[in-house]
Design a protein around this motif. Structure first.
Motif, PDB file in Angstrom:
ATOM      1  N   GLU A   6     -61.662 -61.118  62.227  1.00 46.18           N
ATOM      2  CA  GLU A   6     -62.071 -61.714  63.499  1.00 46.18           C
ATOM      3  C   GLU A   6     -62.953 -60.757  64.296  1.00 46.18           C
ATOM      4  O   GLU A   6     -63.958 -61.174  64.877  1.00 46.18           O
ATOM      5  CB  GLU A   6     -60.841 -62.110  64.325  1.00 46.18           C
ATOM      6  N   ILE A   7     -62.596 -59.483  64.317  1.00 45.68           N
ATOM      7  CA  ILE A   7     -63.378 -58.486  65.041  1.00 45.68           C
ATOM      8  C   ILE A   7     -64.783 -58.375  64.448  1.00 45.68           C
ATOM      9  O   ILE A   7     -65.781 -58.360  65.171  1.00 45.68           O
ATOM     10  CB  ILE A   7     -62.672 -57.110  65.019  1.00 45.68           C
ATOM     11  N   LEU A   8     -64.869 -58.327  63.121  1.00 37.55           N
ATOM     12  CA  LEU A   8     -66.170 -58.174  62.466  1.00 37.55           C
ATOM     13  C   LEU A   8     -67.049 -59.413  62.625  1.00 37.55           C
ATOM     14  O   LEU A   8     -68.260 -59.288  62.852  1.00 37.55           O
ATOM     15  CB  LEU A   8     -65.979 -57.832  60.986  1.00 37.55           C
ATOM     16  N   VAL A   9     -66.456 -60.589  62.528  1.00 37.88           N
ATOM     17  CA  VAL A   9     -67.219 -61.826  62.718  1.00 37.88           C
ATOM     18  C   VAL A   9     -67.768 -61.882  64.134  1.00 37.88           C
ATOM     19  O   VAL A   9     -68.946 -62.198  64.354  1.00 37.88           O
ATOM     20  CB  VAL A   9     -66.354 -63.067  62.383  1.00 37.88           C
ATOM     21  N   GLU A  10     -66.918 -61.550  65.096  1.00 39.55           N
ATOM     22  CA  GLU A  10     -67.346 -61.572  66.499  1.00 39.55           C
ATOM     23  C   GLU A  10     -68.436 -60.521  66.756  1.00 39.55           C
ATOM     24  O   GLU A  10     -69.437 -60.802  67.411  1.00 39.55           O
ATOM     25  CB  GLU A  10     -66.134 -61.315  67.398  1.00 39.55           C
ATOM     26  N   LEU A  27     -59.826 -49.407  62.618  1.00 44.31           N
ATOM     27  CA  LEU A  27     -61.128 -50.055  62.496  1.00 44.31           C
ATOM     28  C   LEU A  27     -62.216 -48.989  62.347  1.00 44.31           C
ATOM     29  O   LEU A  27     -63.118 -49.126  61.527  1.00 44.31           O
ATOM     30  CB  LEU A  27     -61.397 -50.950  63.700  1.00 44.31           C
ATOM     31  N   ARG A  28     -62.102 -47.940  63.116  1.00 44.41           N
ATOM     32  CA  ARG A  28     -63.070 -46.839  63.037  1.00 44.41           C
ATOM     33  C   ARG A  28     -63.074 -46.245  61.626  1.00 44.41           C
ATOM     34  O   ARG A  28     -64.134 -45.981  61.051  1.00 44.41           O
ATOM     35  CB  ARG A  28     -62.741 -45.768  64.066  1.00 44.41           C
ATOM     36  N   ASN A  29     -61.904 -46.038  61.064  1.00 41.89           N
ATOM     37  CA  ASN A  29     -61.775 -45.497  59.716  1.00 41.89           C
ATOM     38  C   ASN A  29     -62.511 -46.385  58.703  1.00 41.89           C
ATOM     39  O   ASN A  29     -63.275 -45.905  57.870  1.00 41.89           O
ATOM     40  CB  ASN A  29     -60.294 -45.372  59.352  1.00 41.89           C
ATOM     41  N   MET A  64     -54.343 -55.905  56.051  1.00 41.88           N
ATOM     42  CA  MET A  64     -55.653 -55.269  56.233  1.00 41.88           C
ATOM     43  C   MET A  64     -55.560 -54.069  57.167  1.00 41.88           C
ATOM     44  O   MET A  64     -56.224 -53.058  56.941  1.00 41.88           O
ATOM     45  CB  MET A  64     -56.661 -56.266  56.798  1.00 41.88           C
ATOM     46  N   TRP A  65     -54.754 -54.171  58.209  1.00 41.86           N
ATOM     47  CA  TRP A  65     -54.606 -53.036  59.126  1.00 41.86           C
ATOM     48  C   TRP A  65     -53.977 -51.857  58.396  1.00 41.86           C
ATOM     49  O   TRP A  65     -54.382 -50.709  58.598  1.00 41.86           O
ATOM     50  CB  TRP A  65     -53.777 -53.420  60.349  1.00 41.86           C
ATOM     51  N   ILE A  67     -54.152 -51.229  55.170  1.00 41.64           N
ATOM     52  CA  ILE A  67     -55.135 -50.701  54.217  1.00 41.64           C
ATOM     53  C   ILE A  67     -56.200 -49.894  54.958  1.00 41.64           C
ATOM     54  O   ILE A  67     -56.582 -48.809  54.523  1.00 41.64           O
ATOM     55  CB  ILE A  67     -55.754 -51.850  53.396  1.00 41.64           C
ATOM     56  N   ALA A  68     -56.677 -50.414  56.088  1.00 38.66           N
ATOM     57  CA  ALA A  68     -57.687 -49.703  56.880  1.00 38.66           C
ATOM     58  C   ALA A  68     -57.147 -48.351  57.341  1.00 38.66           C
ATOM     59  O   ALA A  68     -57.874 -47.354  57.375  1.00 38.66           O
ATOM     60  CB  ALA A  68     -58.121 -50.544  58.072  1.00 38.66           C
ATOM     61  N   LYS A  69     -55.865 -48.331  57.662  1.00 39.71           N
ATOM     62  CA  LYS A  69     -55.212 -47.097  58.108  1.00 39.71           C
ATOM     63  C   LYS A  69     -55.261 -46.033  57.014  1.00 39.71           C
ATOM     64  O   LYS A  69     -55.465 -44.848  57.286  1.00 39.71           O
ATOM     65  CB  LYS A  69     -53.754 -47.416  58.471  1.00 39.71           C
ATOM     66  N   LYS A  70     -55.104 -46.457  55.772  1.00 39.92           N
ATOM     67  CA  LYS A  70     -55.019 -45.521  54.652  1.00 39.92           C
ATOM     68  C   LYS A  70     -56.262 -45.527  53.762  1.00 39.92           C
ATOM     69  O   LYS A  70     -56.251 -44.950  52.686  1.00 39.92           O
ATOM     70  CB  LYS A  70     -53.803 -45.872  53.802  1.00 39.92           C
ATOM     71  N   PHE A  71     -57.327 -46.176  54.204  1.00 37.16           N
ATOM     72  CA  PHE A  71     -58.504 -46.330  53.353  1.00 37.16           C
ATOM     73  C   PHE A  71     -59.094 -44.987  52.948  1.00 37.16           C
ATOM     74  O   PHE A  71     -59.688 -44.861  51.890  1.00 37.16           O
ATOM     75  CB  PHE A  71     -59.565 -47.195  54.051  1.00 37.16           C
ATOM     76  N   ASP A  72     -58.924 -43.968  53.774  1.00 37.42           N
ATOM     77  CA  ASP A  72     -59.494 -42.668  53.433  1.00 37.42           C
ATOM     78  C   ASP A  72     -58.828 -42.029  52.216  1.00 37.42           C
ATOM     79  O   ASP A  72     -59.356 -41.067  51.659  1.00 37.42           O
ATOM     80  CB  ASP A  72     -59.488 -41.727  54.629  1.00 37.42           C
TER      81      ASP A  72
END
Length: 125
Positions: A6-10, A27-29, A64-65, A67-72
């Motif tokens: 939703e954030i990215l679409v917006e 999200l920054r990560n 997704m949150w 995964i984004a948290k640990k994406f690094d």
């Protein structure tokens, strides 16, 4: 809390809306990995073999949150490539098909193709 999708679409429609999420480290990560060459994921290019998640997207929104948290962790060079690749496949299989496309775009640093309004220049400004 809105989903990453939703954030990215917006933000794709109006880049100024992403300013509301400037303190969101997860999200920054994800955005750093998607756009900064020095943060490119240490994974093979392209789409790995995986099975789309058949669960209703609303039931896997929180994944997704996480995964984004640990994406690094996908940047690391001290783990075996097969372990990183299997972890990424598990991540793809745990999210909705659209979120999977977002993960793939972030990994290959092709987010601008999925969301043309989200260019590095726009995000940097």
């Amino acid at each position: 809390m809105p989903t990453i999708q939703e954030i990215l679409v917006e933000a794709n429609e109006n880049i100024d809306t992403i300013k509301q999420h400037v303190n969101n480290n997860y999200l920054r990560n994800l955005m750093e990995i998607a756009y900064l060459p020095e943060k490119k994921a240490n994974l093979p290019e392209g789409e790995p073999p995986f099975k789309d998640n058949k669960i209703h997207p609303a039931q896997c929104g929180g994944a997704m949150w996480q995964i984004a948290k640990k994406f690094d962790t996908f940047l690391r060079t001290d783990s075996k490539p097969i372990k990183r690749e299997n972890s990424f496949i598990q991540a793809l299989e745990s999210v909705s098909p659209m979120d999977g496309k977002i993960l793939l775009a972030a990994k290959d640093q092709k987010m601008h193709k999925l969301f043309p309004g989200l260019t590095f220049k726009e995000l940097k400004d």
